[in-house]
Motif scaffolding. Sequence first.
Motif, PDB file in Angstrom:
ATOM      1  N   ARG A   1      19.747  41.065  52.280  1.00  0.00           N
ATOM      2  CA  ARG A   1      18.474  41.492  52.838  1.00  0.00           C
ATOM      3  C   ARG A   1      18.080  40.549  53.965  1.00  0.00           C
ATOM      4  N   ARG A   2      17.290  41.045  54.867  1.00  0.00           N
ATOM      5  CA  ARG A   2      16.795  40.273  56.004  1.00  0.00           C
ATOM      6  C   ARG A   2      15.352  39.871  55.733  1.00  0.00           C
TER       7      ARG A   2
ATOM      8  N   ILE B   1       9.525  30.695  53.174  1.00  0.00           N
ATOM      9  CA  ILE B   1      10.752  31.494  53.248  1.00  0.00           C
ATOM     10  C   ILE B   1      11.526  31.386  51.931  1.00  0.00           C
ATOM     11  N   GLY B   2      11.553  30.185  51.352  1.00  0.00           N
ATOM     12  CA  GLY B   2      12.219  29.997  50.061  1.00  0.00           C
ATOM     13  C   GLY B   2      11.597  30.866  48.983  1.00  0.00           C
ATOM     14  N   ALA B   3      10.265  30.931  48.971  1.00  0.00           N
ATOM     15  CA  ALA B   3       9.579  31.781  47.987  1.00  0.00           C
ATOM     16  C   ALA B   3       9.931  33.249  48.206  1.00  0.00           C
ATOM     17  N   TYR B   4       9.972  33.663  49.463  1.00  0.00           N
ATOM     18  CA  TYR B   4      10.353  35.039  49.788  1.00  0.00           C
ATOM     19  C   TYR B   4      11.776  35.326  49.296  1.00  0.00           C
ATOM     20  N   LYS B   5      12.684  34.403  49.563  1.00  0.00           N
ATOM     21  CA  LYS B   5      14.075  34.591  49.150  1.00  0.00           C
ATOM     22  C   LYS B   5      14.188  34.703  47.629  1.00  0.00           C
ATOM     23  N   ARG B   6      13.436  33.871  46.901  1.00  0.00           N
ATOM     24  CA  ARG B   6      13.480  33.948  45.437  1.00  0.00           C
ATOM     25  C   ARG B   6      12.931  35.288  44.955  1.00  0.00           C
ATOM     26  N   GLN B   7      11.814  35.735  45.551  1.00  0.00           N
ATOM     27  CA  GLN B   7      11.210  37.005  45.141  1.00  0.00           C
ATOM     28  C   GLN B   7      12.132  38.193  45.401  1.00  0.00           C
ATOM     29  N   HIS B   8      12.964  38.082  46.410  1.00  0.00           N
ATOM     30  CA  HIS B   8      13.823  39.194  46.797  1.00  0.00           C
ATOM     31  C   HIS B   8      15.299  38.950  46.471  1.00  0.00           C
TER      32      HIS B   8
ATOM     33  N   LEU C   1      15.104  22.057  49.652  1.00  0.00           N
ATOM     34  CA  LEU C   1      13.716  22.345  49.295  1.00  0.00           C
ATOM     35  C   LEU C   1      13.519  23.792  48.847  1.00  0.00           C
ATOM     36  N   GLN C   2      14.429  24.688  49.237  1.00  0.00           N
ATOM     37  CA  GLN C   2      14.313  26.087  48.849  1.00  0.00           C
ATOM     38  C   GLN C   2      14.938  26.389  47.496  1.00  0.00           C
ATOM     39  N   THR C   3      15.633  25.406  46.926  1.00  0.00           N
ATOM     40  CA  THR C   3      16.268  25.647  45.626  1.00  0.00           C
ATOM     41  C   THR C   3      15.229  25.535  44.519  1.00  0.00           C
ATOM     42  N   PRO C   4      15.379  26.335  43.463  1.00  0.00           N
ATOM     43  CA  PRO C   4      14.440  26.266  42.350  1.00  0.00           C
ATOM     44  C   PRO C   4      14.354  24.848  41.779  1.00  0.00           C
ATOM     45  N   GLY C   5      13.153  24.406  41.519  1.00  0.00           N
ATOM     46  CA  GLY C   5      12.936  23.086  40.922  1.00  0.00           C
ATOM     47  C   GLY C   5      12.842  21.955  41.923  1.00  0.00           C
ATOM     48  N   ALA C   6      13.038  22.237  43.203  1.00  0.00           N
ATOM     49  CA  ALA C   6      12.941  21.181  44.220  1.00  0.00           C
ATOM     50  C   ALA C   6      11.479  20.733  44.358  1.00  0.00           C
ATOM     51  N   GLN C   7      11.320  19.465  44.609  1.00  0.00           N
ATOM     52  CA  GLN C   7       9.974  18.909  44.753  1.00  0.00           C
ATOM     53  C   GLN C   7       9.655  18.692  46.227  1.00  0.00           C
ATOM     54  N   ALA C   8       8.530  19.193  46.683  1.00  0.00           N
ATOM     55  CA  ALA C   8       8.060  18.946  48.044  1.00  0.00           C
ATOM     56  C   ALA C   8       6.937  17.935  47.971  1.00  0.00           C
TER      57      ALA C   8
ATOM     58  N   LEU D   1      17.438  36.705  47.327  1.00  0.00           N
ATOM     59  CA  LEU D   1      18.292  36.385  48.472  1.00  0.00           C
ATOM     60  C   LEU D   1      18.868  34.992  48.301  1.00  0.00           C
ATOM     61  N   THR D   2      20.041  34.776  48.862  1.00  0.00           N
ATOM     62  CA  THR D   2      20.639  33.446  48.792  1.00  0.00           C
ATOM     63  C   THR D   2      19.897  32.490  49.723  1.00  0.00           C
ATOM     64  N   VAL D   3      19.927  31.218  49.376  1.00  0.00           N
ATOM     65  CA  VAL D   3      19.256  30.205  50.171  1.00  0.00           C
ATOM     66  C   VAL D   3      19.966  30.007  51.501  1.00  0.00           C
ATOM     67  N   THR D   4      21.280  29.944  51.461  1.00  0.00           N
ATOM     68  CA  THR D   4      22.056  29.632  52.663  1.00  0.00           C
ATOM     69  C   THR D   4      22.340  30.881  53.487  1.00  0.00           C
ATOM     70  N   ASP D   5      22.090  30.771  54.794  1.00  0.00           N
ATOM     71  CA  ASP D   5      22.427  31.814  55.752  1.00  0.00           C
ATOM     72  C   ASP D   5      23.163  31.122  56.901  1.00  0.00           C
ATOM     73  N   SER D   6      24.462  30.918  56.713  1.00  0.00           N
ATOM     74  CA  SER D   6      25.267  30.164  57.670  1.00  0.00           C
ATOM     75  C   SER D   6      25.257  30.772  59.061  1.00  0.00           C
ATOM     76  N   SER D   7      25.232  32.092  59.148  1.00  0.00           N
ATOM     77  CA  SER D   7      25.230  32.715  60.473  1.00  0.00           C
ATOM     78  C   SER D   7      23.914  32.428  61.199  1.00  0.00           C
ATOM     79  N   ARG D   8      22.811  32.391  60.471  1.00  0.00           N
ATOM     80  CA  ARG D   8      21.526  32.049  61.100  1.00  0.00           C
ATOM     81  C   ARG D   8      21.546  30.602  61.575  1.00  0.00           C
ATOM     82  N   GLU D   9      22.053  29.704  60.755  1.00  0.00           N
ATOM     83  CA  GLU D   9      22.136  28.298  61.154  1.00  0.00           C
ATOM     84  C   GLU D   9      22.948  28.152  62.435  1.00  0.00           C
ATOM     85  N   ALA D  10      24.052  28.870  62.515  1.00  0.00           N
ATOM     86  CA  ALA D  10      24.896  28.810  63.716  1.00  0.00           C
ATOM     87  C   ALA D  10      24.145  29.354  64.930  1.00  0.00           C
TER      88      ALA D  10
END
Length: 138
Positions: free
Chosen positions: A3-4, A78-85, A129-136, A87-96
């Motif tokens: 998903r996007r 964005i991390g919360a959105y990804k968890r709700q939907h 920071l987007q992984t479950p249980g990460a502390q901000a 989605l994986t945390v890593t998007d290598s193509s976006r990073e590139a």
Amino acid sequence: MERRLAPDVLAGYRMLMEESLTLLAHHGNPSTSVPSPGPSPTPNPNLNELSSARAIIDRMDLQMLDLLNQRTTQVLAIGAYKRQHNLTVTDSSREARVIEALERANGGPLPNRSLTSIWTAVFSESKRLQTPGAQAGP
């Protein structure tokens, strides 16, 4: 199926990135124009100039910290959105794509190799920071 992100989330992220690049290009002084691409002259400060140059860098560091914290706020959303939907945390193509865009926008003197190294570290911490249980927080 991957998903996007929602268009409004992407638009907000793009706006924040553009503002960040503009602020960094202005070196914290909104009255200056964006420098043209190419290397800047090498400064040769005396002791007073060195102190002044370091004071400028200290202010820039605080501005960069503020921008990184603003970016982190978006990363967490964005991390919360990804968890709700689911989605994986890593998007290598976006990073590139982000790194490629920054390299195209880079007028120096920061080498693209250094820019890539810095953004790789930013991405790494953002994913952590987007992984479950990460502390901000500080």
